[in-house]
Motif scaffolding. Sequence first.
Motif, short mmCIF file in Angstrom:
data_model
loop_
_atom_site.label_atom_id
_atom_site.label_comp_id
_atom_site.label_asym_id
_atom_site.label_seq_id
_atom_site.Cartn_x
_atom_site.Cartn_y
_atom_site.Cartn_z
N MET A 117 4.48 -4.85 -2.52
CA MET A 117 4.99 -4.12 -1.36
C MET A 117 6.50 -4.21 -1.25
SD MET A 117 6.23 -4.57 1.98
CE MET A 117 5.63 -6.18 2.49
N ILE A 118 7.07 -5.40 -1.36
CA ILE A 118 8.51 -5.53 -1.15
C ILE A 118 9.29 -4.95 -2.33
CG2 ILE A 118 8.37 -7.47 0.44
CD1 ILE A 118 9.00 -9.36 -1.79
N GLU A 119 8.72 -5.02 -3.54
CA GLU A 119 9.44 -4.45 -4.67
C GLU A 119 9.41 -2.93 -4.64
OE1 GLU A 119 8.09 -6.30 -8.27
OE2 GLU A 119 9.33 -8.08 -7.90
N SER A 120 8.36 -2.34 -4.08
CA SER A 120 8.31 -0.89 -3.96
C SER A 120 9.25 -0.39 -2.88
CB SER A 120 6.88 -0.43 -3.65
OG SER A 120 6.47 -0.87 -2.36
N SER A 121 9.66 -1.28 -1.97
CA SER A 121 10.57 -0.89 -0.90
C SER A 121 11.93 -1.56 -1.07
CB SER A 121 10.00 -1.26 0.47
OG SER A 121 9.80 -2.67 0.57
N SER A 122 12.26 -1.97 -2.32
CA SER A 122 13.47 -2.74 -2.56
C SER A 122 14.74 -1.96 -2.25
CB SER A 122 13.51 -3.22 -4.02
OG SER A 122 13.49 -2.12 -4.91
N ALA A 123 14.65 -0.64 -2.19
CA ALA A 123 15.85 0.15 -1.88
C ALA A 123 16.28 -0.01 -0.43
CB ALA A 123 15.59 1.62 -2.18
N ASP A 124 15.37 -0.48 0.41
CA ASP A 124 15.68 -0.67 1.83
C ASP A 124 16.29 -2.04 2.01
OD1 ASP A 124 15.85 -0.83 4.54
OD2 ASP A 124 13.78 -0.26 4.94
N GLU A 125 17.60 -2.11 2.00
CA GLU A 125 18.29 -3.39 2.06
C GLU A 125 18.44 -3.92 3.48
OE1 GLU A 125 21.96 -3.20 -0.02
OE2 GLU A 125 21.10 -2.37 -1.84
N ASP A 126 18.07 -3.14 4.47
CA ASP A 126 18.28 -3.55 5.85
C ASP A 126 17.13 -4.38 6.41
OD1 ASP A 126 19.84 -0.40 6.57
OD2 ASP A 126 20.78 -2.32 6.12
N ILE A 127 16.02 -4.44 5.70
CA ILE A 127 14.85 -5.14 6.21
C ILE A 127 14.49 -6.30 5.31
CG2 ILE A 127 12.40 -4.95 6.78
CD1 ILE A 127 12.81 -2.07 7.49
N VAL A 128 14.33 -7.47 5.89
CA VAL A 128 13.88 -8.65 5.17
C VAL A 128 12.42 -8.89 5.52
CG1 VAL A 128 14.14 -11.13 4.88
CG2 VAL A 128 16.17 -9.69 5.09
N HIS A 129 11.58 -8.98 4.51
CA HIS A 129 10.15 -9.20 4.71
C HIS A 129 9.80 -10.65 4.42
CE1 HIS A 129 9.19 -4.84 4.84
NE2 HIS A 129 10.23 -4.74 4.01
N SER A 130 8.84 -11.19 5.15
CA SER A 130 8.36 -12.55 4.92
C SER A 130 6.84 -12.55 4.92
CB SER A 130 8.86 -13.51 6.00
OG SER A 130 10.26 -13.65 5.95
N LEU A 190 11.00 -10.21 12.73
CA LEU A 190 9.98 -10.07 13.76
C LEU A 190 10.16 -8.77 14.53
CD1 LEU A 190 7.64 -11.39 15.38
CD2 LEU A 190 9.38 -12.43 16.84
N ALA A 191 11.40 -8.48 14.90
CA ALA A 191 11.69 -7.26 15.67
C ALA A 191 11.36 -6.01 14.87
CB ALA A 191 13.15 -7.25 16.09
N ARG A 192 11.46 -6.08 13.56
CA ARG A 192 11.20 -4.93 12.69
C ARG A 192 9.76 -4.88 12.20
NH1 ARG A 192 15.93 -2.70 9.96
NH2 ARG A 192 17.85 -3.52 10.89
N GLY A 193 8.96 -5.85 12.61
CA GLY A 193 7.56 -5.86 12.21
C GLY A 193 7.36 -6.09 10.72
N SER A 194 8.26 -6.88 10.10
CA SER A 194 8.20 -7.07 8.65
C SER A 194 7.74 -8.47 8.25
CB SER A 194 9.56 -6.77 8.02
OG SER A 194 10.57 -7.61 8.55
N ILE A 195 6.98 -9.13 9.12
CA ILE A 195 6.41 -10.43 8.81
C ILE A 195 4.90 -10.28 8.66
CG2 ILE A 195 6.05 -12.80 9.58
CD1 ILE A 195 8.64 -12.61 11.14
N GLU A 196 4.39 -10.62 7.51
CA GLU A 196 2.96 -10.53 7.23
C GLU A 196 2.35 -11.92 7.29
OE1 GLU A 196 0.06 -9.43 3.45
OE2 GLU A 196 1.91 -8.30 3.74
N THR A 197 1.30 -12.10 8.08
CA THR A 197 0.64 -13.40 8.19
C THR A 197 -0.77 -13.32 7.61
OG1 THR A 197 -0.28 -12.97 10.40
CG2 THR A 197 1.94 -13.93 10.29
N GLN A 198 -1.23 -14.45 7.07
CA GLN A 198 -2.59 -14.55 6.56
C GLN A 198 -3.09 -15.95 6.83
OE1 GLN A 198 -3.06 -13.31 2.49
NE2 GLN A 198 -5.28 -13.57 2.49
N GLU A 199 -4.32 -16.07 7.30
CA GLU A 199 -4.90 -17.36 7.65
C GLU A 199 -5.76 -17.92 6.52
OE1 GLU A 199 -6.88 -17.40 11.44
OE2 GLU A 199 -5.43 -16.00 12.30
N PHE A 200 -5.70 -19.24 6.40
CA PHE A 200 -6.47 -19.95 5.37
C PHE A 200 -7.14 -21.15 6.02
CE2 PHE A 200 -3.08 -17.67 3.30
CZ PHE A 200 -3.71 -17.10 2.21
N GLY A 201 -7.94 -21.85 5.21
CA GLY A 201 -8.64 -23.02 5.72
C GLY A 201 -7.75 -24.25 5.75
N ARG A 202 -8.07 -25.24 4.99
CA ARG A 202 -7.36 -26.51 5.00
C ARG A 202 -6.26 -26.51 3.94
NH1 ARG A 202 -8.78 -31.43 7.08
NH2 ARG A 202 -7.85 -33.28 6.11
#
Length: 238
Positions: free
Chosen positions: A74-87, A42-54
Amino acid sequence: MMRTESNIATEPNPMPLQDLGARFLEFLGGVTYPCVGAKSALARGSIETQEFGRLGDRANDRLLIEGLSHFVSMIESSSADEDIVHSYVAIFREPTDLNELQFESLMWSQLWRIHRLDVLAGNLPAEDVSDDTESPHFSLSISGHPFFLIGLHAKASRLARRFRHPALVFNSHRQFEKLREDGRYGKMQSATRSRDIDLQGSVNPNLADFGDASEARQYSGREVEVGWQCPYDFREKS
């Protein structure tokens, strides 16, 4: 992961449905929210959200698999960056009154259908995990990338998984393996479990390290039975 209605900070005041992503991020940022990995992301801005219906509706399937496929790229293209976890977080507007069994059922039906779309697209399961939900090495594969899931809903028995709307958090298994290799994962896990004990008085009884028991048992957050089996077979290829 999450919060409750009494001994931890309550969920923010109701917002318009289009602000569910912002509400979820605020939820993660709560003082008592226990998962230190989520707070770091969250602090690194690496959480992507998307809204859906039911949750469970077929109308979600194509959009969800497209969102996840883009996320994998996206995460595979940035896989060299081991310090950031994306969700990647899929948040569903409804239903908001599910019990644990109902949530589990809808969650697995939703995951099964996007898995089928992934197979039909010609994607093979990730080679570094198993596609057998009974295996202690199972992880859900999308676009050839393995994911560990965290399910949340309003009536979850674990306080850390209570969120007003159903949500599925897709965490990259490979990114956590990198953290495990350099020793950071153990420290994060210990800190998270300590905070979870402070929150609820106990550690989630379903928790197990990868390789000890199938992680499919943990996805919904419910304390599943000893003989529990996933209702779908993710090994099918056609």
